[in-house]
Structure formats: C-alpha cells, structure tokens
Scaffold this motif. Structure first.
Motif, PDB file in Angstrom:
ATOM      1  N   THR A 101       0.831  -1.193   0.000  1.00  0.00           N
ATOM      2  CA  THR A 101       0.000   0.000   0.000  1.00  0.00           C
ATOM      3  C   THR A 101       0.871   1.250   0.000  1.00  0.00           C
ATOM      4  N   PRO A 102       0.600   2.202  -0.883  1.00  0.00           N
ATOM      5  CA  PRO A 102       1.429   3.417  -0.933  1.00  0.00           C
ATOM      6  C   PRO A 102       1.259   4.281   0.301  1.00  0.00           C
ATOM      7  N   ILE A 103       2.253   5.088   0.562  1.00  0.00           N
ATOM      8  CA  ILE A 103       2.242   6.017   1.693  1.00  0.00           C
ATOM      9  C   ILE A 103       1.389   7.229   1.331  1.00  0.00           C
ATOM     10  N   SER A 104       0.535   7.646   2.262  1.00  0.00           N
ATOM     11  CA  SER A 104      -0.263   8.846   1.994  1.00  0.00           C
ATOM     12  C   SER A 104      -0.158   9.893   3.105  1.00  0.00           C
ATOM     13  N   SER A 105       0.659   9.633   4.122  1.00  0.00           N
ATOM     14  CA  SER A 105       0.909  10.637   5.158  1.00  0.00           C
ATOM     15  C   SER A 105       2.273  10.363   5.782  1.00  0.00           C
ATOM     16  N   VAL A 106       2.931  11.415   6.194  1.00  0.00           N
ATOM     17  CA  VAL A 106       4.245  11.312   6.843  1.00  0.00           C
ATOM     18  C   VAL A 106       4.273  12.293   8.016  1.00  0.00           C
ATOM     19  N   GLY A 107       4.625  11.780   9.189  1.00  0.00           N
ATOM     20  CA  GLY A 107       4.718  12.644  10.360  1.00  0.00           C
ATOM     21  C   GLY A 107       3.406  13.303  10.740  1.00  0.00           C
ATOM     22  N   GLY A 108       2.288  12.614  10.449  1.00  0.00           N
ATOM     23  CA  GLY A 108       0.989  13.166  10.790  1.00  0.00           C
ATOM     24  C   GLY A 108       0.440  14.157   9.785  1.00  0.00           C
ATOM     25  N   HIS A 109       1.139  14.351   8.663  1.00  0.00           N
ATOM     26  CA  HIS A 109       0.704  15.299   7.642  1.00  0.00           C
ATOM     27  C   HIS A 109       0.415  14.561   6.343  1.00  0.00           C
ATOM     28  N   TYR A 169       8.485  -5.082 -11.566  1.00  0.00           N
ATOM     29  CA  TYR A 169       9.000  -6.413 -11.252  1.00  0.00           C
ATOM     30  C   TYR A 169       9.000  -6.618  -9.735  1.00  0.00           C
ATOM     31  N   GLY A 170       8.462  -7.740  -9.298  1.00  0.00           N
ATOM     32  CA  GLY A 170       8.405  -8.053  -7.877  1.00  0.00           C
ATOM     33  C   GLY A 170       7.177  -7.503  -7.178  1.00  0.00           C
ATOM     34  N   GLU A 195      13.497  10.330  -7.969  1.00  0.00           N
ATOM     35  CA  GLU A 195      12.222   9.664  -7.719  1.00  0.00           C
ATOM     36  C   GLU A 195      12.480   8.389  -6.934  1.00  0.00           C
ATOM     37  N   LEU A 196      11.653   8.146  -5.923  1.00  0.00           N
ATOM     38  CA  LEU A 196      11.826   7.018  -5.004  1.00  0.00           C
ATOM     39  C   LEU A 196      10.566   6.166  -5.025  1.00  0.00           C
ATOM     40  N   THR A 197      10.747   4.839  -5.141  1.00  0.00           N
ATOM     41  CA  THR A 197       9.631   3.896  -5.134  1.00  0.00           C
ATOM     42  C   THR A 197       9.945   2.769  -4.166  1.00  0.00           C
ATOM     43  N   PHE A 198       8.965   2.393  -3.338  1.00  0.00           N
ATOM     44  CA  PHE A 198       9.088   1.259  -2.427  1.00  0.00           C
ATOM     45  C   PHE A 198       8.240   0.090  -2.929  1.00  0.00           C
ATOM     46  N   ILE A 199       8.786  -1.125  -2.845  1.00  0.00           N
ATOM     47  CA  ILE A 199       8.001  -2.347  -3.021  1.00  0.00           C
ATOM     48  C   ILE A 199       8.197  -3.145  -1.737  1.00  0.00           C
ATOM     49  N   ALA A 200       7.249  -3.031  -0.822  1.00  0.00           N
ATOM     50  CA  ALA A 200       7.417  -3.563   0.532  1.00  0.00           C
ATOM     51  C   ALA A 200       6.814  -4.954   0.655  1.00  0.00           C
ATOM     52  N   GLY A 201       7.423  -5.747   1.532  1.00  0.00           N
ATOM     53  CA  GLY A 201       6.929  -7.057   1.909  1.00  0.00           C
ATOM     54  C   GLY A 201       6.988  -7.205   3.411  1.00  0.00           C
ATOM     55  N   PRO A 202       6.654  -8.382   3.939  1.00  0.00           N
ATOM     56  CA  PRO A 202       6.613  -8.549   5.399  1.00  0.00           C
ATOM     57  C   PRO A 202       7.967  -8.523   6.081  1.00  0.00           C
ATOM     58  N   ARG A 203       9.061  -8.865   5.379  1.00  0.00           N
ATOM     59  CA  ARG A 203      10.385  -8.926   6.016  1.00  0.00           C
ATOM     60  C   ARG A 203      11.409  -7.982   5.399  1.00  0.00           C
ATOM     61  N   GLN A 204      11.153  -7.511   4.199  1.00  0.00           N
ATOM     62  CA  GLN A 204      12.101  -6.636   3.517  1.00  0.00           C
ATOM     63  C   GLN A 204      11.367  -5.838   2.457  1.00  0.00           C
ATOM     64  N   MET A 205      12.077  -4.867   1.905  1.00  0.00           N
ATOM     65  CA  MET A 205      11.486  -4.069   0.833  1.00  0.00           C
ATOM     66  C   MET A 205      12.542  -3.774  -0.212  1.00  0.00           C
ATOM     67  N   THR A 229      17.798  -3.800  -1.975  1.00  0.00           N
ATOM     68  CA  THR A 229      16.891  -4.413  -1.005  1.00  0.00           C
ATOM     69  C   THR A 229      17.307  -4.023   0.404  1.00  0.00           C
ATOM     70  N   VAL A 230      16.337  -3.701   1.243  1.00  0.00           N
ATOM     71  CA  VAL A 230      16.569  -3.375   2.653  1.00  0.00           C
ATOM     72  C   VAL A 230      15.801  -4.374   3.502  1.00  0.00           C
ATOM     73  N   ARG A 231      16.515  -5.106   4.334  1.00  0.00           N
ATOM     74  CA  ARG A 231      15.872  -6.006   5.290  1.00  0.00           C
ATOM     75  C   ARG A 231      15.519  -5.214   6.547  1.00  0.00           C
ATOM     76  N   TYR A 232      14.320  -5.465   7.075  1.00  0.00           N
ATOM     77  CA  TYR A 232      13.875  -4.698   8.232  1.00  0.00           C
ATOM     78  C   TYR A 232      14.712  -4.972   9.477  1.00  0.00           C
ATOM     79  N   ASP A 233      15.314  -6.162   9.545  1.00  0.00           N
ATOM     80  CA  ASP A 233      16.104  -6.509  10.731  1.00  0.00           C
ATOM     81  C   ASP A 233      17.583  -6.172  10.575  1.00  0.00           C
ATOM     82  N   ALA A 234      17.951  -5.491   9.493  1.00  0.00           N
ATOM     83  CA  ALA A 234      19.371  -5.220   9.241  1.00  0.00           C
ATOM     84  C   ALA A 234      19.887  -3.983   9.968  1.00  0.00           C
ATOM     85  N   GLY A 235      18.985  -3.136  10.446  1.00  0.00           N
ATOM     86  CA  GLY A 235      19.407  -1.947  11.169  1.00  0.00           C
ATOM     87  C   GLY A 235      19.501  -0.726  10.276  1.00  0.00           C
ATOM     88  N   ALA A 236      19.468   0.450  10.923  1.00  0.00           N
ATOM     89  CA  ALA A 236      19.470   1.712  10.181  1.00  0.00           C
ATOM     90  C   ALA A 236      20.759   1.920   9.414  1.00  0.00           C
TER      91      ALA A 236
END
Length: 257
Positions: A101-109, A169-170, A195-205, A229-236
């Motif tokens: 699902t695409p993002i439609s708000s950031v930081g409450g805005h 793809y993906g 331009e930035l695009t996310f394709i998110a899944g349950p463990r990585q994006m 690819t960014v894994r959610y458990d990989a750290g900032a």
C-alpha cells in the motif's frame, strides 16, 4: 456519525456510515472499524457488504494524462442479513492493509499528491451501490520512514508524490508510487530530481531510485536507475549504506561522480 443514503434509485432508502477505528495505519497493519446501517421504509434483505481500498492513479494514454480510481483490495465483511424498516445494524470489520500500500501521510501530515480511501459497497435487491470515499491515511513503515529522513538529511527536498499505472518487477499492484524530490546538498552537482519507489513485503522491501543527470552546456540530461533491497532486521546503518551506495552508483553512471 454521518449517514449517507444509498440505493435511492431502487427505492430502498438505506443509509450507511463507515467509521474507522483509527485515523492512520501502516502497510501490513489491520484496518478496523464498523459499518453502520439504517433501514428505509421497508424490510430488505442485504445480500452482502464489501469494502474496497482505493487509490487515485495517474494514467498516460498517448499524449494525454488523466486520473482514475483503482481498487487494490476488495474484501467481504458481511454476508446476507435482514434489515428491517427503520432498524439500525452495525457490522464490525478487520482487514489487513496490503504491504505494498502506498504512503499517503508522513509525520501526521498528508503527503501532497496522494489520495487513498475506503469505499463501502452494499448488495441489496440484486443491485450494487457504493458510498462515498472515506479518506485513508497510511504512514510509512519504520524502514521507509528512516530512508525518507535520510534523504532529508542529505539535502533532498520533497516535491510531490503520485501513483502511476503499471506493475513493476516483484510487485503485485496495478500501480506504483513515485515520491519525487528536488536534489540538494552535494547531490545538486549530479542530479536535478530524484524519484523514489518502495516495493514492501513482510520482512524486507525493494527500493527503486531514478535520477536525472544535471545537463551541462554541451551535454544533455539522462536518467539513471538503481534498485536495492533493505531487510527490516538489518538496522538503520545498513539502510543508510545501501542508499548512499545507490546514489553514488547513479552518479558514477557515465562518469558523473
């Protein structure tokens, strides 16, 4: 509650009000609420209730562009029941928001350029009717929020966001989100916009970057792409490194960097 009258063309006069439990959700979260109905002047058999998660998408057709509404999740929240004349009925629901699902708000805005919503569909007397679009605000996942913040810290300036028709793809979505930035800081030497695009899944994006090269007096601008690819458990730190590496790779493309 604000009831909206449905099925007027069929003489039913049934009214409906969909109330969400929270103002915002994140991809992968449950969306909870209740659909309230109020009967008209006669008894009616409600054959079913569906909820649609919808998005306003930009479509290119030849030299023209227009916007249309796409449903990206349709789920039944109730089967048949008898709605007596003048009676009220409430149907709680819980549906999972898709990970993509695409993002439609950031930081409450609200995110400029984005419009998502929830639409209630009532099946009654052999016909369907949909209510108005109730706004849906989707906050970024923590990993998405971190990368958006990293771009701000690098000097990029948010321009706008929109949804484009097409399947990447993906991805399983019939559209994809583009979050657009003006280049800033040191990156202004290499890019006009990003331009930035996310394709998110349950463990990585997957993260897709597209940048246009800043053209010079004797050179024309070109687009460059990078996907990582960014894994959610990989750290900032891992996400920051991947973003930096992706930007540098694009800048090196054709000797920019």
């Amino acid at each position: 509650m604000v009831f909206r009258k449905l099925m007027a063309a069929f003489g039913a006069g049934v009214e409906v009000d969909t109330v969400l439990s929270g103002t915002t959700v994140r991809p992968g979260d449950p969306l909870r609420g209740v659909v309230n109905f109020r009967g008209g002047g006669s008894d009616y058999k409600v054959e079913g209730i569906h909820l649609d998660l919808t998005a306003v998408v930009e479509v290119e057709s030849g030299d023209n562009e227009y916007k249309t509404t796409y449903s990206f999740l349709r789920q039944q929240v109730a089967g048949g029941f008898q709605l007596a004349a003048g009676a009220q009925h409430s149907q709680p629901f819980e549906i999972q928001v898709p990970w993509e699902t695409p993002i439609s708000s950031v930081g409450g805005h609200p995110l400029h350029g984005m419009r998502l919503g929830v639409q209630t569909e009532l099946a009654l007397a052999g016909a369907l009717d949909k209510g108005d679009l109730d706004p849906l605000f989707v906050d970024p996942l923590p990993a998405q929020e971190h990368l958006l913040g990293a771009l701000d810290r690098m000097g990029f300036h948010f321009k706008k966001a929109d949804l484009e028709r097409g399947t990447l793809y993906g991805s399983t979505m019939p559209f994809f989100q583009e979050i657009e930035y003006h280049a800033g800081g040191q990156w202004r030497r290499y890019f006009n916009e990003l331009e930035l695009t996310f394709i998110a899944g349950p463990r990585q994006m997957d993260v897709i970057l597209e940048a246009d090269k800043r053209g010079g007096f004797l050179t024309s601008s070109h687009d460059a792409y990078n996907r990582f690819t960014v894994r959610y458990d990989a750290g900032a730190g891992a996400a920051d490194t991947a973003l930096q590496h992706g930007l540098e790779q694009m800048a090196r493309h054709r000797g920019w960097f």
